[in-house]
Design an enzyme around this catalytic site. Structure first.
Site, PDB file in Angstrom:
ATOM      1  N   ASP A  84       5.061 -11.294  -5.028  1.00  0.00           N
ATOM      2  CA  ASP A  84       4.253 -10.337  -4.274  1.00  0.00           C
ATOM      3  C   ASP A  84       4.791 -10.384  -2.847  1.00  0.00           C
ATOM      4  OD1 ASP A  84       2.403  -8.925  -2.827  1.00  0.00           O
ATOM      5  OD2 ASP A  84       0.693 -10.219  -3.304  1.00  0.00           O
ATOM      6  N   GLU A 116       1.491  -2.675  -7.427  1.00  0.00           N
ATOM      7  CA  GLU A 116       0.552  -3.774  -7.227  1.00  0.00           C
ATOM      8  C   GLU A 116      -0.723  -3.651  -8.080  1.00  0.00           C
ATOM      9  OE1 GLU A 116       0.324  -3.802  -2.961  1.00  0.00           O
ATOM     10  OE2 GLU A 116       2.383  -4.512  -2.797  1.00  0.00           O
ATOM     11  N   ASP A 169      -7.684  -2.472  -3.315  1.00  0.00           N
ATOM     12  CA  ASP A 169      -6.790  -3.447  -2.690  1.00  0.00           C
ATOM     13  C   ASP A 169      -6.812  -3.309  -1.177  1.00  0.00           C
ATOM     14  OD1 ASP A 169      -4.705  -4.956  -1.712  1.00  0.00           O
ATOM     15  OD2 ASP A 169      -3.244  -4.288  -3.194  1.00  0.00           O
ATOM     16  N   LYS A 204       6.759  -5.141   6.439  1.00  0.00           N
ATOM     17  CA  LYS A 204       6.603  -4.254   5.283  1.00  0.00           C
ATOM     18  C   LYS A 204       6.142  -2.854   5.706  1.00  0.00           C
ATOM     19  CE  LYS A 204       4.201  -4.235   0.765  1.00  0.00           C
ATOM     20  NZ  LYS A 204       3.273  -5.041  -0.061  1.00  0.00           N
TER      21      LYS A 204
END
Ligand code: AMP
Length: 620
Positions: free
Chosen positions: A23, A187, A211, A87
């Site tokens: 991840d 994800e 999420d 990211k």
């Protein structure tokens, strides 16, 4: 033959080459494997340590990188050389992140252009791919250290809304880190796998994966049936997460202490210091009612009640996204069977309560929300290793994909929300006689005219042997592989000339942009349809004029004088109609010309002409 190795840590036998799940998060990253004995997914951690590796890279004076906790320590003391949230920059240009540029305490190169962003540290420049590769390299080393075995094959997860460019960037980062990225997995899909959802083939479920991480929020609606995962819709915000909660707390404290924004901007150490204290406060408030800390002689305090009022707007935004996702999937809250919580920020009780209230059901939070995605990636890795053949993973395309055809029209090959992997092919032809090149321009978007969509790539199919217009058969195929990467191929079927490209768009689209593109397509739907109809009519008219002219030139001897004169007049009238914005008039005049030419065209129908009258052609 597979090599068998011995895991020195556990003493167990295992395959030498293990596939791990990674991840690669905005805030934290981690590695997970399927435990060789228990067959359960586990996150790798050093002795007594945490499984989480902060996604932070610090560069020393010589440009040597340090990753993780050691780098995090520099956030306060050396903010310019400490890169966090890289990211957020993946596959982005400066223009994409301009509005949020103030968020980064390090130097993001402001070239105000569409090229990919770079980060400057000292006199070195790093791309987000470089930065992510440092994090991945660290994860690889950690995994090798813990497992005592070489690790090179990996599955990496990305947010569901990552586009091709961002997925490709993630792959490239893996490659740079010396990893073989077997699969990029969404994800939410991974999180569902970690919950064992879909393991029972009989099970039919609709799941909402909520999420809320450090820097990103996304909600995905998944459907599982017959052991197959399908993403029905996704929604979210790339600039919403726990970091925003921290910022809200910092702002609150600044107001309390009378610190101006200017002061904070000038003093990077002050801003980082406050940020870290804010995160500490937030985390503590997940378990207790108040927080207080002495900082440089000042008292920083926060009650849970105040915190909850500070983050209420953020939570509201996520609820709006949930509504949108449901609407896109054509569902209501009553259709959702299971809610899966992902991301460290879902530990905030106010978040959990709001989600549970929205869906009218208790949420699923039994798996550690920081680890759940990596654990699912490990499950996927296990499936890829061939240990669980019952699964197929399906995802969807967020926007339609197509190519430009005559008159600048968008010809959609893969519609929005199509399940991937997918492959679609369609035949096209040339517009001009002897045309040897055909330009294939690939676009993404929902509008009828390509100028209103986003260009992803362009290439030319060269070397088409000389043939009359309409005769070549060019098969254009779009293949979206399981990673969501688009491969476009063009092949002239008569000659076999072929060309292909992998689409790696220059820069990414934010969720808001995707949403705007969708909204625009709705608000302009009527006008777009009219323009499309007019362009199509004009194209058809032009083609018919072209063909007729050639036909007359070639067959003049077979025609009577009257026929030639009548044709010339009808052509002139059609030519005039083409200059007017009236598709009906154009169609009428096309029909009239056809009436005139039909009798003799039938007499001497030429295969080339009949071909030219059919099928779409692409501008050369
Ligand atoms: P992720 O991107 O999933 O790693 O999420 C990390 C985010 O979760 C960061 O913003 C953390 O501050 C936040 N977080 C971690 N633990 C807690 C906690 N106990 N309460 C609230 N937020 C937390």
């Amino acid at each position: 033959m597979a090599k068998i190795g011995i895991n020195i840590a556990t003493g167990s036998l295992q395959q030498a080459e293990m596939i791990v799940g990674i991840d690669l998060g905005t805030t934290n990253s981690l590695v997970a494997i399927i435990h060789p004995e228990s067959k359960q997914p586990v996150a790798l951690k050093e002795h007594n340590g945490s499984s989480l590796v902060p996604s932070i890279v610090h560069f020393d004076g010589f440009g040597n990188p340090t990753v993780g906790e050691a780098a995090k320590a520099f956030m306060e003391t050396d903010p310019q050389n400490t890169i966090f949230s890289a990211k957020r920059l993946m596959g982005k240009s400066f223009r994409d992140i301009k509005e949020n540029a103030g968020f980064f305490t390090y130097k993001v190169i402001d070239d105000d252009a569409d090229s990919l962003v770079k980060v400057q540290v000292g006199n070195q420049f790093y791309s987000p791919i470089d930065l992510s590769s440092y994090i991945l390299k660290e994860l690889k080393q950690r995994a090798e250290h813990i497992l005592k075995t070489p690790v090179s094959k990996v599955v990496i997860t990305v947010p569901a809304y990552f586009n091709d460019a961002q997925r490709q960037a993630t792959r490239d980062a893996g490659k740079l880190a010396g990893l073989d990225v077997l699969r990029i997995v969404n994800e939410p899909t991974a999180a569902s796998l970690a919950y064992g959802l879909g393991m029972n083939k009989e099970e039919e479920k609709t799941i909402a994966v909520y999420d809320l991480g450090g820097g990103t929020f996304d909600i995905s609606i998944l459907r599982i049936s017959n052991g197959i995962f399908e993403v029905l819709s996704t929604n979210g915000n790339t600039y919403l997460g726990g970091d925003d909660m921290d910022r809200a707390i910092v702002q609150y404290w600044m107001e309390q202490a009378g610190i101006s924004l200017e002061e904070l901007k000038q003093n990077k150490e002050l801003s980082q210091g406050l940020r870290l204290r804010a995160e500490e406060a937030k985390k503590q408030l997940s378990g207790q009612d108040s927080f207080s800390v002495d900082w440089n002689g000042d008292q920083l305090s926060l009650s849970r009640e105040t915190f909850e009022s500070l983050i209420r707007p953020l939570i509201e935004q996520t609820m709006q996204s949930c509504s949108n996702a449901l609407k896109d999937a054509g569902l209501t809250t009553a259709d959702i069977d299971t809610i899966v919580m992902v991301g460290g920020s879902t530990r905030v009780p106010a978040v959990k309560n709001a989600v549970s209230e929205f869906f009218g059901k208790p949420v699923n939070d039994s798996v550690n929300p920081d680890e759940v995605v990596a654990l699912g990636a490990a499950v996927q890795a296990d499936i890829l290793a061939g240990n669980n053949k019952d699964f197929l993973l399906l995802d969807i395309t967020p926007l339609s994909l197509g190519i430009e055809t005559m008159g600048g029209l968008m010809d959609v090959l893969i519609p929005r929300n199509a399940k991937i992997p997918t492959k679609v092919g369609r035949q096209y032809t040339t517009q001009k006689d002897g045309q040897s090149d055909m330009r294939i321009s690939v676009f993404q978007g929902e509008r009828d005219l390509v100028k209103d969509n986003r260009k992803l790539a362009e290439f030319s199919l060269k070397g088409i042997p000389g043939m009359p217009a309409g005769l070549p058969k060019v098969e254009v195929s779009f293949l979206i592989n399981a990673d969501g990467i688009l491969v476009v191929k063009a092949k002239e079927l008569r000659s076999g000339v072929a060309q292909e490209i992998e689409v790696k768009p220059q820069y990414g689209l934010t969720d808001e942009e995707v949403e705007k593109m969708l909204m625009d397509s709705l608000t302009h739907a009527k006008e777009d349809m009219q323009v499309r109809a007019l362009v199509e009519a004009r194209t058809e008219g032009e083609q018919i004029l072209d063909v007729t002219e050639k036909f007359i030139g070639k067959n003049a001897s077979l025609l009577t004088k009257e026929e030639i004169t009548a044709t010339a007049t009808a052509m002139q009238v059609l030519q005039l109609a083409l200059t007017m914005d009236d598709k009906n008039l154009i169609h009428t005049k096309i029909e009239e010309l056809n009436e005139v030419t039909r009798p003799f065209a039938e007499r001497a129908m030429d295969a080339a002409i009949s071909g030219a009258l059919k099928g779409k052609s692409i501008t050369s």
